[in-house]
Design an enzyme around this catalytic site. Sequence first.
Site, PDB file in Angstrom:
ATOM      1  N   GLY A 305      -5.568  24.259  12.953  1.00  0.00           N
ATOM      2  CA  GLY A 305      -5.716  23.336  11.830  1.00  0.00           C
ATOM      3  C   GLY A 305      -6.817  23.820  10.911  1.00  0.00           C
ATOM      4  O   GLY A 305      -7.522  24.798  11.205  1.00  0.00           O
ATOM      5  N   LEU A 306      -6.968  23.155   9.802  1.00  0.00           N
ATOM      6  CA  LEU A 306      -7.972  23.537   8.814  1.00  0.00           C
ATOM      7  C   LEU A 306      -9.393  23.363   9.349  1.00  0.00           C
ATOM      8  O   LEU A 306      -9.625  22.626  10.319  1.00  0.00           O
ATOM      9  CB  LEU A 306      -7.803  22.694   7.561  1.00  0.00           C
ATOM     10  CG  LEU A 306      -6.515  22.913   6.742  1.00  0.00           C
ATOM     11  CD1 LEU A 306      -6.344  21.792   5.737  1.00  0.00           C
ATOM     12  CD2 LEU A 306      -6.553  24.269   6.049  1.00  0.00           C
ATOM     13  N   SER A 307     -10.332  24.013   8.685  1.00  0.00           N
ATOM     14  CA  SER A 307     -11.740  23.792   8.999  1.00  0.00           C
ATOM     15  C   SER A 307     -12.081  22.330   8.721  1.00  0.00           C
ATOM     16  O   SER A 307     -11.746  21.783   7.670  1.00  0.00           O
ATOM     17  CB  SER A 307     -12.617  24.701   8.125  1.00  0.00           C
ATOM     18  OG  SER A 307     -13.983  24.455   8.363  1.00  0.00           O
ATOM     19  N   ALA A 309     -10.835  19.871  10.516  1.00  0.00           N
ATOM     20  CA  ALA A 309      -9.724  19.008  10.924  1.00  0.00           C
ATOM     21  C   ALA A 309     -10.048  18.201  12.163  1.00  0.00           C
ATOM     22  O   ALA A 309      -9.471  17.132  12.390  1.00  0.00           O
ATOM     23  CB  ALA A 309      -8.470  19.850  11.160  1.00  0.00           C
ATOM     24  N   GLY A 310     -10.954  18.717  13.006  1.00  0.00           N
ATOM     25  CA  GLY A 310     -11.288  18.029  14.244  1.00  0.00           C
ATOM     26  C   GLY A 310     -10.838  18.751  15.493  1.00  0.00           C
ATOM     27  O   GLY A 310     -10.826  18.179  16.591  1.00  0.00           O
ATOM     28  N   LYS A 311     -10.497  20.010  15.359  1.00  0.00           N
ATOM     29  CA  LYS A 311      -9.997  20.802  16.497  1.00  0.00           C
ATOM     30  C   LYS A 311     -10.999  20.839  17.640  1.00  0.00           C
ATOM     31  O   LYS A 311     -10.668  20.524  18.803  1.00  0.00           O
ATOM     32  CB  LYS A 311      -9.679  22.237  16.039  1.00  0.00           C
ATOM     33  CG  LYS A 311      -8.644  22.359  14.958  1.00  0.00           C
ATOM     34  CD  LYS A 311      -8.380  23.793  14.574  1.00  0.00           C
ATOM     35  CE  LYS A 311      -9.613  24.487  14.022  1.00  0.00           C
ATOM     36  NZ  LYS A 311     -10.129  23.873  12.792  1.00  0.00           N
ATOM     37  N   SER A 312     -12.211  21.282  17.343  1.00  0.00           N
ATOM     38  CA  SER A 312     -13.225  21.437  18.392  1.00  0.00           C
ATOM     39  C   SER A 312     -13.594  20.093  19.015  1.00  0.00           C
ATOM     40  O   SER A 312     -13.803  19.988  20.232  1.00  0.00           O
ATOM     41  CB  SER A 312     -14.475  22.115  17.822  1.00  0.00           C
ATOM     42  OG  SER A 312     -14.177  23.418  17.372  1.00  0.00           O
ATOM     43  N   SER A 379      -6.784  29.821  13.098  1.00  0.00           N
ATOM     44  CA  SER A 379      -5.575  30.665  13.250  1.00  0.00           C
ATOM     45  C   SER A 379      -4.556  30.343  12.162  1.00  0.00           C
ATOM     46  O   SER A 379      -3.512  29.750  12.436  1.00  0.00           O
ATOM     47  CB  SER A 379      -4.966  30.512  14.644  1.00  0.00           C
ATOM     48  OG  SER A 379      -4.861  29.179  15.055  1.00  0.00           O
TER      49      SER A 379
END
Length: 471
Positions: A305-307, A309-312, A379
């Site tokens: 997902g975008l920077s 976005a909340g991935k981490s 990615s």
Amino acid sequence: MPGSDVRIMVCGDDGDHGASWFGPMLRSPGEAESRPISTAETDDPQNFADRLITESFVYDVVLLLVDARAGILPDTRRFAAIASLTGIPQAIVAVLGGDRADFESISRGFSALAPKLAFRRITPIPLGLSKDGAEAEVPWYSGPGLRQILLESEEKPVRSGDVEPALADGVDALVVWTHQTPLFRGRAYLVMLGGRTVTATVIDISTRLDPETLDEVSARELARGDIGRVSLSLTHPLECQTYAANPEQGGFPLIDRLTREGVGSGFVTAVRVRNADIVWHRLDVDKAARSKLKGQKPAVLWFTGLSGAGKSTIANVVEKRLHALGHHTMILDGDNVRHGLNRDLGFSEADRVENIRRIAEVSRLFVEAGLIVLVSFISPYRAERMLARDRVGESEFLEIFVDTPIGECRRRDPKGLYEKADSGLIRNFTGVDAPYEEPEDPEIRLRTLEGSAEALADEVVSVLHARGIIA
């Protein structure tokens, strides 16, 4: 006895003076007693490369059209390079129009290029043009005519057939690249070679031809129109030969795995066979044994997902949930990995490709250890996420799209990166001046505007239960 036929490829971008225009000057009443002449034409270097592959034979002569008013154009040099590097033995430089000074200037230009080309013979010839574009006499030229030059050309050597195809797991190739997206190290494509279609990964790009000088210069990528030397690793061994030895088993198209469109043409220059001394060492404790000990199935949870976005954040909550349940995990976070393994990489498209390639390989090793691996990387390219899936394995890879609109990512901007990218302090930033390709069919889609990080983490854990990854 008539000699073998002369096959000519007419190369140029002047639609009024293609192969059909040259036909009348190549015909003669006694042709049945002489060498038959056949012509084909192209106005695009990529089309030329494609035809060399699909027609599976080497032309005897390349006829390079040069408008005296325009001089030697970059595409003319590309035509010459492709013809030379693929084994066409002779080039004729047909200079259309102009005077003696124009002709001599263009002849000197090709003489300067000759040492960088592998032609056995390069012959410039002036061709006069009348005002209506028809052929006209050149009063100051007394040399041999075009037909005479062709009939005196060397007959192509007969291939002995003694060279046996090799079972290759990699090839070195000359690649003519045509796609608007550059060719990078680490990218994977489909290739049709030796009667089979396999996936090939670019493991090295060594040089490209300078379109002005035809010098081979060091390169890390190939842009549209470039001609370069590339090394490819094949997913499955296949029988092939060099293009010089056998055009039918040495030429191949490169095909984008997602769009299925052609992106380039390749000509094998060397066949690489796996070193017989390097063998896979069988281990008694394997992935299944390690997984059984941990009471789980290994998997890669690939958060993209975008920077902002909340991935981490979500990946961290998922790991806490799994840890509380007694499962063995490892998080690979984009920022953290760039402090060590990938500290030498920047944010260019080529470096982003290599960034993901390395993480895919590390993820695969952790899967072999029986772990549940949580990968949190932007990615941005589908091709690299597909590569990661290939390396890990379809059954053990879950693509998780953290779906947050870019407006919300900008609003959050926890590191102030969007602001810096907008002001030009950061280049190649995803969502600003670099693209993000959304997953088309992810295993899990997390819409962050519809739930908290904790609720979305629970959704991921539920999927792991449903798939039997955790009990």
